[in-house]
Design an enzyme around this catalytic site. Structure first.
Site, short mmCIF file in Angstrom:
data_model
loop_
_atom_site.label_atom_id
_atom_site.label_comp_id
_atom_site.label_asym_id
_atom_site.label_seq_id
_atom_site.Cartn_x
_atom_site.Cartn_y
_atom_site.Cartn_z
N CYS A 37 0.81 -1.21 0.00
CA CYS A 37 0.00 0.00 0.00
C CYS A 37 0.85 1.26 0.00
O CYS A 37 1.62 1.49 0.93
CB CYS A 37 -0.91 -0.01 1.23
N VAL A 67 -5.21 0.83 6.14
CA VAL A 67 -3.83 1.02 6.55
C VAL A 67 -3.32 2.28 5.85
O VAL A 67 -3.78 2.60 4.75
CB VAL A 67 -2.95 -0.20 6.15
#
Length: 361
Positions: free
Chosen positions: A91, A162
């Site tokens: 990510c 996240v």
């Protein structure tokens, strides 16, 4: 110090929306971005998790950070070994914080936990610690990130995202704001930083850093996702052009200086790097932003290699996790969801020499 007029002019041309753009592979109905689109509805059970990869209605593609407690205003105590950053190596939003913690020398006082980039089949709203022994985070003793979100807010029903900074004492998420945490670490945690670390958010440059951060966020970080989310040729071309116009502009800026603000690394370099690191591996192919590759930009490519040569960047850049998440998607069995993970591109070129030391006096 006077503000950089060119940055203010560029910022005036764009509308900045700082809501998180979700992974197109989860939320787009386009098969370009989401290989699950149109698949037959089927339930999966993974441990205590039951899911269906077509049941995504309650999760919206855009979502603002919901937890914003700060160190700089005294709300959160600055305390060694009190906090744990939970991130996924695929990510870009989370990757920012992992790099910053190491670059500032805070890795000895703020721990990091990693969730699996592949979720259980069909799950789109949570992340799991299935890379750890017994599928459990060894510090928080939780099996999914949603447990920490629910400890912070028992009524939380939005997507679990996240990065998430968790208070180890309480097990609660205290901040999941990917846009503010780097600067929080830079300013409030100085007594724990190594002596020779860069000042990622120098006071005299803060207005310019904030301006360029917004420009990069809008025209690079999120624009590549928007190209992947596009449902029409008009929308796709809008974001395609936005990406490459800005990369051309950044290529010119980096022809004159080693980093985005001169001879030292700032917050802005981290924010740009995380998208550039994924560009040729994922975005160029999967999101059709294919006018040029990163390696076709001499200054941007050498700049990115220069950053990658530093342990804080290299050790937190996991190309395998990136490819798994964006191409393998999740743990859906291959016979239910056929997909292919590209073997390339050649990653050995990332350690080739770069020419950025030409700017050193």
């Amino acid at each position: 110090m006077a503000k950089e007029a060119a940055l203010q002019e560029e910022l005036s041309k764009i509308d900045v929306n700082e809501k998180l753009s979700a992974c197109p592979i989860d939320f787009s109905r386009s098969k370009v971005a989401n290989p699950r689109a149109g698949q037959k509805s089927k339930d999966y059970v993974s441990g205590e998790t039951k899911s269906n990869f077509n049941d995504r209605k309650k999760f919206q593609p855009y979502q603002e950070p919901q937890f914003n407690q700060l160190f700089t205003d005294g709300t959160l105590p600055v305390e060694a070994n009190r906090y744990r950053l939970i991130w996924s190596r695929h990510c870009p939003w989370a990757n920012r914080l992992a790099i910053a913690i190491d670059l500032l020398g805070l890795d000895n006082v703020i721990s990091k936990g990693v969730v699996d980039p592949l979720r259980p089949a069909g799950v789109v709203g949570d992340w799991f610690f299935t890379l750890d022994d017994d599928d459990e985070d060894p510090v928080l003793h939780t099996k999914s990130l949603s447990e920490s979100y629910l400890k912070a807010d028992p009524n939380y029903t939005l997507r679990t995202t996240v990065p998430a900074l968790v208070d180890v004492k309480t097990g609660k998420v205290v901040n999941n704001n990917y846009n503010t945490l780097i600067d929080e670490f830079s300013i409030a945690w100085q007594r724990y930083q190594d002596e020779d670390v860069p000042d990622l958010y120098p006071e005299e440059l803060r207005e310019d850093i904030d301006a360029l951060n917004k420009i990069i966020y809008t025209d690079v970080n999120t624009a590549v996702n928007e190209a992947g989310l596009a449902r029409s040729q008009v929308d796709y071309e809008k974001y395609y052009n936005r990406v490459f116009n800005r990369l051309d502009w950044l290529e010119e800026r980096l022809s004159k200086q080693r980093y985005l603000f001169g001879s030292t690394i700032t917050d802005t370099d981290i924010r740009l790097y995380v998208t550039l690191a994924r560009f040729d591996v994922v975005f160029y192919q999967k999101y059709y932003v294919n006018k040029k590759r990163l390696v076709d930009y001499p200054n941007l490519w050498n700049y990115t290699k220069d950053l990658y040569s530093l342990p804080a960047f290299k050790n937190n850049t996991d190309f395998d996790a990136i490819k798994k998440r964006f191409y393998q998607v999740d743990h859906t069995p291959q016979f239910d969801l056929p997909r292919i993970i590209p073997n390339g591109p050649d990653l050995s070129i990332w350690t080739a020499p770069n020419d950025r030391n030409r700017f050193e006096a």
